[in-house]
Design a protein around this motif. Structure first.
Motif, PDB file in Angstrom:
ATOM      1  N   THR A 120       0.844  -1.198   0.000  1.00  0.00           N
ATOM      2  CA  THR A 120       0.000   0.000   0.000  1.00  0.00           C
ATOM      3  C   THR A 120       0.877   1.246   0.000  1.00  0.00           C
ATOM      4  O   THR A 120       2.067   1.192   0.350  1.00  0.00           O
ATOM      5  N   THR A 121       0.289   2.345  -0.397  1.00  0.00           N
ATOM      6  CA  THR A 121       0.934   3.647  -0.314  1.00  0.00           C
ATOM      7  C   THR A 121       0.019   4.565   0.472  1.00  0.00           C
ATOM      8  O   THR A 121      -1.139   4.773   0.090  1.00  0.00           O
ATOM      9  N   ASP A 122       0.533   5.089   1.570  1.00  0.00           N
ATOM     10  CA  ASP A 122      -0.233   6.028   2.390  1.00  0.00           C
ATOM     11  C   ASP A 122       0.203   7.447   2.054  1.00  0.00           C
ATOM     12  O   ASP A 122       1.391   7.776   2.135  1.00  0.00           O
ATOM     13  N   VAL A 123      -0.753   8.258   1.663  1.00  0.00           N
ATOM     14  CA  VAL A 123      -0.466   9.650   1.300  1.00  0.00           C
ATOM     15  C   VAL A 123      -1.180  10.565   2.284  1.00  0.00           C
ATOM     16  O   VAL A 123      -2.385  10.426   2.510  1.00  0.00           O
ATOM     17  N   SER A 124      -0.435  11.493   2.870  1.00  0.00           N
ATOM     18  CA  SER A 124      -1.046  12.496   3.741  1.00  0.00           C
ATOM     19  C   SER A 124      -0.713  13.886   3.222  1.00  0.00           C
ATOM     20  O   SER A 124       0.351  14.093   2.620  1.00  0.00           O
ATOM     21  N   PHE A 125      -1.623  14.793   3.433  1.00  0.00           N
ATOM     22  CA  PHE A 125      -1.439  16.186   3.051  1.00  0.00           C
ATOM     23  C   PHE A 125      -1.465  17.020   4.328  1.00  0.00           C
ATOM     24  O   PHE A 125      -2.492  17.092   5.003  1.00  0.00           O
ATOM     25  N   GLU A 126      -0.330  17.637   4.645  1.00  0.00           N
ATOM     26  CA  GLU A 126      -0.224  18.451   5.850  1.00  0.00           C
ATOM     27  C   GLU A 126      -0.503  19.908   5.493  1.00  0.00           C
ATOM     28  O   GLU A 126       0.073  20.442   4.535  1.00  0.00           O
ATOM     29  N   PRO A 127      -1.373  20.590   6.224  1.00  0.00           N
ATOM     30  CA  PRO A 127      -1.656  22.005   5.931  1.00  0.00           C
ATOM     31  C   PRO A 127      -0.477  22.890   6.298  1.00  0.00           C
ATOM     32  O   PRO A 127       0.182  22.688   7.327  1.00  0.00           O
ATOM     33  N   VAL A 128      -0.196  23.849   5.443  1.00  0.00           N
ATOM     34  CA  VAL A 128       0.903  24.788   5.652  1.00  0.00           C
ATOM     35  C   VAL A 128       0.381  26.200   5.403  1.00  0.00           C
ATOM     36  O   VAL A 128      -0.403  26.431   4.472  1.00  0.00           O
ATOM     37  N   LEU A 129       0.820  27.132   6.210  1.00  0.00           N
ATOM     38  CA  LEU A 129       0.473  28.541   6.039  1.00  0.00           C
ATOM     39  C   LEU A 129       1.742  29.295   5.662  1.00  0.00           C
ATOM     40  O   LEU A 129       2.810  29.042   6.234  1.00  0.00           O
ATOM     41  N   ILE A 130       1.651  30.188   4.694  1.00  0.00           N
ATOM     42  CA  ILE A 130       2.803  31.013   4.314  1.00  0.00           C
ATOM     43  C   ILE A 130       2.649  32.362   4.995  1.00  0.00           C
ATOM     44  O   ILE A 130       1.660  33.069   4.798  1.00  0.00           O
ATOM     45  N   ALA A 131       3.636  32.730   5.811  1.00  0.00           N
ATOM     46  CA  ALA A 131       3.606  34.001   6.539  1.00  0.00           C
ATOM     47  C   ALA A 131       4.954  34.686   6.383  1.00  0.00           C
ATOM     48  O   ALA A 131       5.992  34.090   6.682  1.00  0.00           O
ATOM     49  N   ASP A 132       4.914  35.929   5.911  1.00  0.00           N
ATOM     50  CA  ASP A 132       6.153  36.679   5.683  1.00  0.00           C
ATOM     51  C   ASP A 132       7.123  35.856   4.839  1.00  0.00           C
ATOM     52  O   ASP A 132       8.297  35.701   5.186  1.00  0.00           O
ATOM     53  N   CYS A 133       6.617  35.305   3.774  1.00  0.00           N
ATOM     54  CA  CYS A 133       7.366  34.584   2.738  1.00  0.00           C
ATOM     55  C   CYS A 133       7.690  33.128   3.067  1.00  0.00           C
ATOM     56  O   CYS A 133       8.079  32.373   2.170  1.00  0.00           O
ATOM     57  N   LEU A 134       7.556  32.704   4.307  1.00  0.00           N
ATOM     58  CA  LEU A 134       8.042  31.389   4.701  1.00  0.00           C
ATOM     59  C   LEU A 134       6.918  30.506   5.244  1.00  0.00           C
ATOM     60  O   LEU A 134       5.914  31.005   5.760  1.00  0.00           O
ATOM     61  N   PRO A 135       7.090  29.171   5.156  1.00  0.00           N
ATOM     62  CA  PRO A 135       6.064  28.262   5.684  1.00  0.00           C
ATOM     63  C   PRO A 135       6.049  28.235   7.206  1.00  0.00           C
ATOM     64  O   PRO A 135       7.101  28.254   7.856  1.00  0.00           O
ATOM     65  N   VAL A 136       4.839  28.199   7.767  1.00  0.00           N
ATOM     66  CA  VAL A 136       4.665  28.038   9.211  1.00  0.00           C
ATOM     67  C   VAL A 136       3.573  26.994   9.424  1.00  0.00           C
ATOM     68  O   VAL A 136       2.739  26.766   8.555  1.00  0.00           O
TER      69      VAL A 136
END
Length: 360
Positions: A296-312
């Motif tokens: 099997t292949t498990d795929v997850s999508f993690e939420p990311v916010l971009i703030a002041d140019c960078l991921p948080v």
């Protein structure tokens, strides 16, 4: 008549044999253990090292680039992104309105940030001319970052990059639907891999023959549009039909849905990750994490916010907003995702070479 061996010599030699045998057995056990561990891929979207990002780095240092998502990149066997600028500047640039050029040392920044490989197949790859692309590839080589989706000619640009991960061969391909900007197309000159259906089919089939896992990156779609286009779906499905396991898209700068198609996954746009855009929606992104087990292949999508140019890492409210939006977009593509533990997840059957799960 040979001299009789002393008990001490016999003991020493016996101990040496025991140590050698134990070392060999331990090595075999470790090799098989590593080989059986699942391969983990992490993929994110557009990375820019110019404009507002460059100012942020000048202020806070390049160590800040991926600090918030570093644990994901660190734990991945292979972490990839789309490099949205040449790592060259100061020379003749392309004749176009928006021109990017990152610093040469950006290659080592990417390596320290946790990236193992970058796609160069995008509409800004030749912003500093063909020479700028060549300098970018050379700089990435020196930094130990694999690149794909570009080359000294079209044949090289469309060739899969093979990364060995324990007992697996991971094949990486990159294509862009946009022609190289600022230059005339010349298949014999440095440039990016064009998303021509015939070239895609041929390249992915070759990657399927050479690799155990095939990952294809596409620069496509309409900017700031959450809905996928018919062209994206045709090309993405072609890649899966030709043998791709995972397709990852970027360029819209906003998130789009993901589609499960014939056992493969097409993530149409994971958005930005290091970028200086402030337009609504461009600050929402996804980090794709695919864990390839034997069957099997498990795929997850993690939420990311971009703030002041960078991921948080977003707070609960923003995380749920991103995930609910993503789930809605996936449902529009007839694909169900589960929202659990602060991420969206999809489970796929492992496709394997020639469709056999026994290769995983």
């Amino acid at each position: 008549m040979a001299a009789e061996r002393s008990p001490a010599i016999v003991a020493v030699r016996t101990l040496a044999w025991i140590v050698a045998a134990a070392t060999a057995i331990a090595g075999v056990v470790m090799w098989f253990g590593a080989a059986r561990r699942p391969v983990m891929l992490v993929a994110v979207g557009d990375v820019l090292l110019d404009r507002g990002v460059a100012r942020r780095v000048a202020r806070d240092g390049h160590e800040c680039l991926t600090e918030a998502i570093w644990p994901f990149l660190r734990d991945a066997d292979i972490a990839v992104c789309n490099l949205e600028c040449p790592l060259a500047s100061g020379r003749a640039a392309a004749a176009k309105p928006i021109i990017f050029g990152g610093p040469a040392e950006g290659a080592s920044w990417l390596r320290e940030a946790g990236f193992d490989a970058v796609s160069l197949a995008n509409n800004h790859a030749l912003d500093q001319g063909r020479d700028g692309l060549m300098r970018t590839m050379a700089g990435l080589d020196r930094a130990g970052v694999a690149w794909f989706g570009a080359g000294t000619n079209q044949a090289e640009a469309s060739r899969p990059r093979i990364i060995r991960c324990r007992s697996k061969r991971v094949a990486l391909l990159g294509f862009t639907v946009f022609p190289d900007e600022g230059v005339f197309f010349n298949p014999s000159a440095p440039g990016t891999a064009r998303a021509d259906p015939t070239a895609i089919r041929r390249a992915v089939r070759l990657a399927r023959d050479l690799g155990d896992l095939v990952i294809v990156s596409f620069h496509w779609g309409n900017e700031f549009q959450n809905l996928t286009s018919d062209a994206q779906r045709r090309i993405g499905r072609l890649a899966v039909d030709s043998g791709a396991d995972i397709v990852v898209g970027h360029h819209p700068h906003v998130i789009q849905g993901a589609e499960v198609y014939r056992g493969g996954l097409i993530a149409y746009s994971v958005g930005n990750v290091v970028f200086d855009q402030h337009r609504r929606g461009a600050n929402h992104a996804l980090l794709l994490r695919a864990t390839f087990h034997r069957r099997t292949t498990d795929v997850s999508f993690e939420p990311v916010l971009i703030a002041d140019c960078l991921p948080v890492r977003p707070d609960e409210q923003h995380a749920q907003e991103i995930l609910r939006r993503f789930r809605s977009l996936c449902e529009g593509l007839d694909t169900h995702v589960s929202l659990t533990g602060g991420s969206a997840s999809i489970r796929l059957p492992a496709r394997g070479r020639a469709g056999s799960a026994d290769n995983y």
